[in-house]
Design a protein around this motif. Structure first.
Motif, PDB file in Angstrom:
ATOM      1  N   LEU A  35       9.668  12.537  -5.996  1.00 35.74           N
ATOM      2  CA  LEU A  35       8.395  13.304  -5.679  1.00 35.74           C
ATOM      3  C   LEU A  35       7.504  12.708  -4.676  1.00 35.74           C
ATOM      4  N   HIS A  36       7.009  11.222  -4.710  1.00 36.66           N
ATOM      5  CA  HIS A  36       6.266  10.625  -3.775  1.00 36.66           C
ATOM      6  C   HIS A  36       6.802  10.588  -2.526  1.00 36.66           C
ATOM      7  N   GLU A  37       8.253  10.400  -2.467  1.00 35.53           N
ATOM      8  CA  GLU A  37       8.858  10.266  -0.974  1.00 35.53           C
ATOM      9  C   GLU A  37       8.814  11.739  -0.348  1.00 35.53           C
ATOM     10  N   TYR A  87       2.036   8.625  -9.372  1.00 38.06           N
ATOM     11  CA  TYR A  87       1.778   9.499  -8.136  1.00 38.06           C
ATOM     12  C   TYR A  87       0.648   8.854  -7.272  1.00 38.06           C
ATOM     13  N   CYS A  88       0.785   9.327  -6.021  1.00 34.89           N
ATOM     14  CA  CYS A  88      -0.406   9.052  -5.052  1.00 34.89           C
ATOM     15  C   CYS A  88      -1.216  10.397  -4.863  1.00 34.89           C
ATOM     16  N   PRO A  89      -2.622  10.420  -5.249  1.00 38.57           N
ATOM     17  CA  PRO A  89      -3.182  11.397  -5.204  1.00 38.57           C
ATOM     18  C   PRO A  89      -3.699  11.906  -3.745  1.00 38.57           C
ATOM     19  N   VAL A  90      -3.515  11.071  -2.620  1.00 33.65           N
ATOM     20  CA  VAL A  90      -3.583  11.477  -1.258  1.00 33.65           C
ATOM     21  C   VAL A  90      -2.178  11.888  -0.818  1.00 33.65           C
ATOM     22  N   CYS A  91      -1.178  11.419  -0.979  1.00 30.55           N
ATOM     23  CA  CYS A  91       0.198  11.954  -0.574  1.00 30.55           C
ATOM     24  C   CYS A  91       0.620  13.122  -1.414  1.00 30.55           C
ATOM     25  N   GLN A  92       0.249  13.312  -2.485  1.00 29.94           N
ATOM     26  CA  GLN A  92       0.930  14.323  -3.425  1.00 29.94           C
ATOM     27  C   GLN A  92       0.078  15.369  -3.937  1.00 29.94           C
ATOM     28  N   PRO A 117      -1.576  -0.275  -4.584  1.00 31.65           N
ATOM     29  CA  PRO A 117      -1.824   0.536  -3.387  1.00 31.65           C
ATOM     30  C   PRO A 117      -0.476   1.519  -3.217  1.00 31.65           C
ATOM     31  N   CYS A 118      -0.575   2.851  -2.958  1.00 27.51           N
ATOM     32  CA  CYS A 118       0.424   3.489  -2.353  1.00 27.51           C
ATOM     33  C   CYS A 118       1.087   2.875  -1.342  1.00 27.51           C
ATOM     34  N   PRO A 119       2.613   2.961  -1.369  1.00 29.16           N
ATOM     35  CA  PRO A 119       3.141   2.016  -0.289  1.00 29.16           C
ATOM     36  C   PRO A 119       3.353   2.724   1.241  1.00 29.16           C
ATOM     37  N   ARG A 120       2.797   4.007   1.089  1.00 27.03           N
ATOM     38  CA  ARG A 120       2.706   4.737   2.489  1.00 27.03           C
ATOM     39  C   ARG A 120       1.323   4.824   2.922  1.00 27.03           C
ATOM     40  N   CYS A 121       0.222   5.037   2.115  1.00 32.18           N
ATOM     41  CA  CYS A 121      -1.331   5.291   2.386  1.00 32.18           C
ATOM     42  C   CYS A 121      -2.231   4.379   2.052  1.00 32.18           C
ATOM     43  N   ALA A 122      -1.759   3.357   1.065  1.00 36.51           N
ATOM     44  CA  ALA A 122      -2.578   2.439   0.597  1.00 36.51           C
ATOM     45  C   ALA A 122      -3.630   3.129  -0.566  1.00 36.51           C
TER      46      ALA A 122
HETATM   47 ZN   LIG Z   1      -0.234   7.837  -0.621  1.00 39.18          ZN
END
Ligand SMILES: [Zn+2]
Length: 284
Positions: free
Chosen positions: A181-183, A263-268, A243-248
């Motif tokens: 889901l993160h991907e 989960y990442c709140p910004v990405c998801q 940190p999120c591996p995509r957006c930190a």
């Molecule tokens: Zn993220």
């Protein structure tokens, strides 16, 4: 809990090692593990093992005599292959296949619960076995095409629950659902029926990518004997607070009784942080 990538690599590595070996004797020191009466487990004695297949999170251990031993690890089981036979003191032993060359295929289970099981079937009866027959389509290597996948997920339950439902799609559990889901940049709380075709296509791609990457990683790093705990190449699951591996952005988590959803709140989730305990109950 071993999921599709872990079961796949185990089936590949141990399957290649046992192919052509002959079963000398079988035993089931963990009585609950055995769900076989006809044919009895001893019908395997003298049989040549031909390989191991995977279906969902289950193993299908094939013998030359038209018999297949179906093994479900449940949450704490491991299928392992050893050069030596188990000590009688090994309390984790549930099912043992002793081979004529001195090696041993062993279903072990860690923890206090006895839930892992094995069932010996005639090959013709494998497809109809109740657990196997109830499985949804395989998540990997070729999940259902977008239209079919969207239809299968068109339910009011959240994706976090749906993707782990083995009747909906087979192979994904608590670890890999977070990664997938993160991907895909999709909220774990999104209801399945709210997915459109584009999102479903992204989700389908993420399922293939993440599970493929995990299996490739295992191919490059693992050899027999397999460790009790496989080193899972996870980037999000159990990485809450990091940190999120995509957006930190800091990864957030919802805590359940004995596991965690990350989960990442910004990405998801459009920046929303959701870790309410009432939500936890809802998602179970
Ligand atoms: Zn993220």
């Amino acid at each position: 809990m071993p999921e599709l990538p872990e079961v796949e690599i185990t089936a590949r590595l141990i399957g290649a090692a046992v192919a052509g070996t002959v079963v000398e004797s079988t035993s089931a020191p963990g009585l609950n593990a055995l769900r076989t009466f006809d044919p009895p487990i001893h019908a395997l004695d003298g049989a040549t093992l031909t390989g191991i297949r995977r279906r969902g999170k289950l193993f299908l251990i094939d013998a030359s005599t038209d018999l297949t031993l179906v093994v479900h690890l449940m949450s704490a089981g491991r299928l392992q292959f050893y050069d030596k036979r188990a000590s009688l003191k090994d309390r984790t032993s549930r099912l043992l296949l002793r081979l004529t060359d001195g090696r041993e295929l062993r279903l072990r289970e860690f923890g206090t619960q006895q839930r892992a099981w094995g069932k010996l079937l005639r090959r013709a009866d494998v497809e109809g076995e109740e657990t196997l027959a109830a499985l949804g389509p395989e998540a990997w290597p070729d999940p259902p095409p977008v239209g079919e996948l969207r239809a299968a997920l068109a339910q009011s339950r959240p994706l976090y629950t749906l993707l782990r439902d083995q009747h909906v799609i087979a192979g994904i559990g608590r670890s890999w659902v977070d990664e997938i889901l993160h991907e895909a940049r999709i909220s774990p709380f999104k209801r399945g029926l709210d997915l459109d075709d584009d999102e479903t296509a992204v989700l389908r791609g993420a399922i293939i990518d993440r599970l493929s990457a995990a299996i490739d990683h295992y191919e490059q790093t693992l050899t027999l004997p397999l460790p009790d705990k496989l080193p899972l190449p996870l980037r999000v699951h159990r990485h809450n607070g990091e940190p999120c591996p995509r957006c930190a952005t800091k990864l957030e988590a919802v805590f359940f009784e004995d596991y965690v959803m990350c989960y990442c709140p910004v990405c998801q989730t459009d920046g929303k942080v959701l870790k309410d305990r009432r939500l936890s109950r809802l998602l179970k």
